[in-house]
Design an enzyme around this catalytic site. Structure first.
Site, short mmCIF file in Angstrom:
data_model
loop_
_atom_site.label_atom_id
_atom_site.label_comp_id
_atom_site.label_asym_id
_atom_site.label_seq_id
_atom_site.Cartn_x
_atom_site.Cartn_y
_atom_site.Cartn_z
N SER A 153 -11.22 29.75 7.40
CA SER A 153 -10.07 30.23 7.52
C SER A 153 -8.86 29.37 6.75
O SER A 153 -9.25 28.24 6.54
CB SER A 153 -9.70 30.33 8.95
OG SER A 153 -8.12 30.55 9.27
N TYR A 210 -8.72 25.53 17.20
CA TYR A 210 -9.21 26.35 16.09
C TYR A 210 -9.02 25.96 14.73
O TYR A 210 -10.02 26.11 14.00
CB TYR A 210 -8.31 27.71 16.34
CG TYR A 210 -8.57 28.82 15.45
CD1 TYR A 210 -9.85 29.30 15.57
CD2 TYR A 210 -7.88 29.07 14.19
CE1 TYR A 210 -10.24 30.49 14.66
CE2 TYR A 210 -8.30 30.06 13.46
CZ TYR A 210 -9.65 30.69 13.37
OH TYR A 210 -9.91 31.69 12.76
P1 NDP Z 1 -12.33 40.28 15.79
O1 NDP Z 1 -11.95 39.71 17.08
O2 NDP Z 1 -11.97 41.63 15.33
O3 NDP Z 1 -14.10 40.13 15.50
C1 NDP Z 1 -14.71 38.92 16.09
C2 NDP Z 1 -16.04 39.16 16.18
O4 NDP Z 1 -16.73 38.12 16.40
C3 NDP Z 1 -16.28 40.25 17.28
O5 NDP Z 1 -17.47 41.45 16.59
C4 NDP Z 1 -16.96 39.56 18.22
O6 NDP Z 1 -18.01 40.44 18.90
C5 NDP Z 1 -17.71 38.48 17.56
N1 NDP Z 1 -17.85 37.48 18.69
C6 NDP Z 1 -17.03 36.57 19.21
N2 NDP Z 1 -17.49 35.66 19.99
C7 NDP Z 1 -18.84 35.84 19.91
C8 NDP Z 1 -20.05 35.25 20.43
N3 NDP Z 1 -19.88 34.26 21.33
N4 NDP Z 1 -21.30 35.72 20.19
C9 NDP Z 1 -21.45 36.84 19.36
N5 NDP Z 1 -20.47 37.32 18.52
C10 NDP Z 1 -18.99 36.85 18.96
O7 NDP Z 1 -11.88 39.23 14.72
P2 NDP Z 1 -11.93 38.79 13.03
O8 NDP Z 1 -12.91 39.86 12.46
O9 NDP Z 1 -10.69 38.79 12.24
O10 NDP Z 1 -12.80 37.61 13.06
C11 NDP Z 1 -13.77 37.27 12.32
C12 NDP Z 1 -14.15 35.98 11.79
O11 NDP Z 1 -12.82 35.75 10.76
C13 NDP Z 1 -13.94 34.79 12.90
O12 NDP Z 1 -14.63 33.99 12.75
C14 NDP Z 1 -12.35 34.51 12.73
O13 NDP Z 1 -12.12 33.06 13.14
C15 NDP Z 1 -12.32 34.53 11.20
N6 NDP Z 1 -10.90 34.70 10.84
C16 NDP Z 1 -10.10 35.58 11.00
C17 NDP Z 1 -8.63 35.86 10.43
C18 NDP Z 1 -7.90 36.82 11.04
O14 NDP Z 1 -6.76 36.53 10.72
N7 NDP Z 1 -8.17 37.98 11.69
C19 NDP Z 1 -8.35 35.14 9.36
C20 NDP Z 1 -9.37 33.91 9.06
C21 NDP Z 1 -10.65 33.85 9.40
P3 NDP Z 1 -18.42 40.62 20.58
O15 NDP Z 1 -16.88 40.37 21.21
O16 NDP Z 1 -18.81 41.91 20.66
O17 NDP Z 1 -19.26 39.49 20.70
C1 8X3 Z 2 -6.99 33.16 11.25
C2 8X3 Z 2 -5.91 33.02 10.30
O1 8X3 Z 2 -3.70 31.60 10.24
O2 8X3 Z 2 -3.97 32.80 12.34
O3 8X3 Z 2 -7.93 32.46 10.86
O4 8X3 Z 2 -5.07 30.95 11.83
S1 8X3 Z 2 -4.67 31.96 11.43
#
Ligand code: NDP
Ligand code: 8X3
Length: 252
Positions: free
Chosen positions: A139, A152
């Site tokens: 991220s 985070y």
């Molecule tokens: P979502 O919340 O839409 O998706 C997160 C996914 O992670 C879900 O499918 C959830 O599945 C899974 N997950 C969470 N905890 C667990 C666990 N303990 N075991 C297995 N699966 C888990 O968020 P995003 O798609 O945005 O996030 C995906 C990744 O991208 C993350 O690592 C996030 O930190 C990163 N990210 C997101 C950004 C944003 O602004 N959205 C920007 C940069 C990075 P379930 O709940 O079914 O287990």
């Molecule tokens: C998610 C992006 O800027 O909300 O990883 O931390 S930010």
């Protein structure tokens, strides 16, 4: 037999979009997450395009991750691309007001869970060799600290450095490693972070033309299918409407 992608966190956001992107290209998929119903829906949606194995899996459960990987049968046991995507942020409070349990949950998921899945799949990726890819979802939070980011941000800095160090260890195996670091992206991320605050979600993305999960899926597809002699070490991706800000200065 074709190529197999193993995707953590495929029930939502980036992971689900990646499953759709790779699945529609005919790749075999191992899709994982905790929400069984969503896995079933995605499996049914993609079944006409590819072979899909849906595994209900919490990446924090080391024994379950090991057992799931050990139980993979052909074609799912020859993994070409691991997308280490499962992760979450919890809370936006300053460190001094944070709930320790939330800090531990982020570390257990984003650091320990990602490490556990990687450890379990390294033998398969190394056996696959040239062209195999590990795409770790970091991220901008791993590069740029911000108020309320505290643990985070720390977990995503881990993802970046772990990715580089993995590359060093995997030298000679043909396995590639990328830290893909997105900025502001619209998914369920903010709902999870704010405990379901729809107004906070709407306010954060309003008018910002944020990254969409499909943008990340296209990027992952590009990373996984680029010529095998190339490795993108680091890819930071932001919406055009997101940019840097000045340091804050506290004055008397
Ligand atoms: P979502 O919340 O839409 O998706 C997160 C996914 O992670 C879900 O499918 C959830 O599945 C899974 N997950 C969470 N905890 C667990 C666990 N303990 N075991 C297995 N699966 C888990 O968020 P995003 O798609 O945005 O996030 C995906 C990744 O991208 C993350 O690592 C996030 O930190 C990163 N990210 C997101 C950004 C944003 O602004 N959205 C920007 C940069 C990075 P379930 O709940 O079914 O287990
Ligand atoms: C998610 C992006 O800027 O909300 O990883 O931390 S930010």
């Amino acid at each position: 037999m074709g190529n197999t992608a193993f995707i953590t966190g495929a029930t939502s956001g980036f992971g689900r979009a990646c499953a759709r992107r790779f699945g529609r290209e005919g790749w075999n998929l191992v899709i994982t997450g905790r929400r069984r119903e969503r896995l079933n829906e995605l499996q049914a949606e993609l079944a006409p395009h590819c072979q899909v194995l849906a595994l209900e899996l919490d990446v924090r459960d080391t024994a379950a991750v090991r057992a799931a990987v050990a139980g993979l049968a052909p074609p799912f046991n020859s993994v070409h691309t691991l997308i280490n995507n499962a992760g979450l942020a919890l809370g936006t409070e300053p460190a001094q007001d944070c709930d320790l349990e939330k800090w531990h949950r982020m570390i257990d998921t984003n650091v320990k869970g990602l490490s556990t899945v990687t450890h379990a799949l390294l033998p398969s990726l190394i056996a696959r060799g040239t062209g195999a890819s590990i795409i770790n979802i970091g991220s901008v939070a791993g590069h740029w600290p911000y108020p309320g980011g505290n643990v985070y941000c720390g977990t995503k800095a881990f993802v970046e450095q772990f990715s580089y160090a993995l590359r060093a260890d995997l030298q000679g195996t043909g396995v590639r490693v990328t830290n893909l670091a997105p900025g502001l992206s619209e998914s369920e991320f903010t709902l999870v972070r704010t405990d379901g605050d729809q107004a906070a979600h709407d306010a954060l993305y309003a008018g910002a033309k944020p990254i969409q999960p499909e943008d990340i899926a296209d990027t992952c597809w590009w990373l996984a299918t680029m010529p095998a002699h190339l490795n993108v070490n680091q890819l930071e991706l932001m919406p055009v409407r997101q940019a840097f800000s000045a340091f804050s200065v506290h004055r008397d």
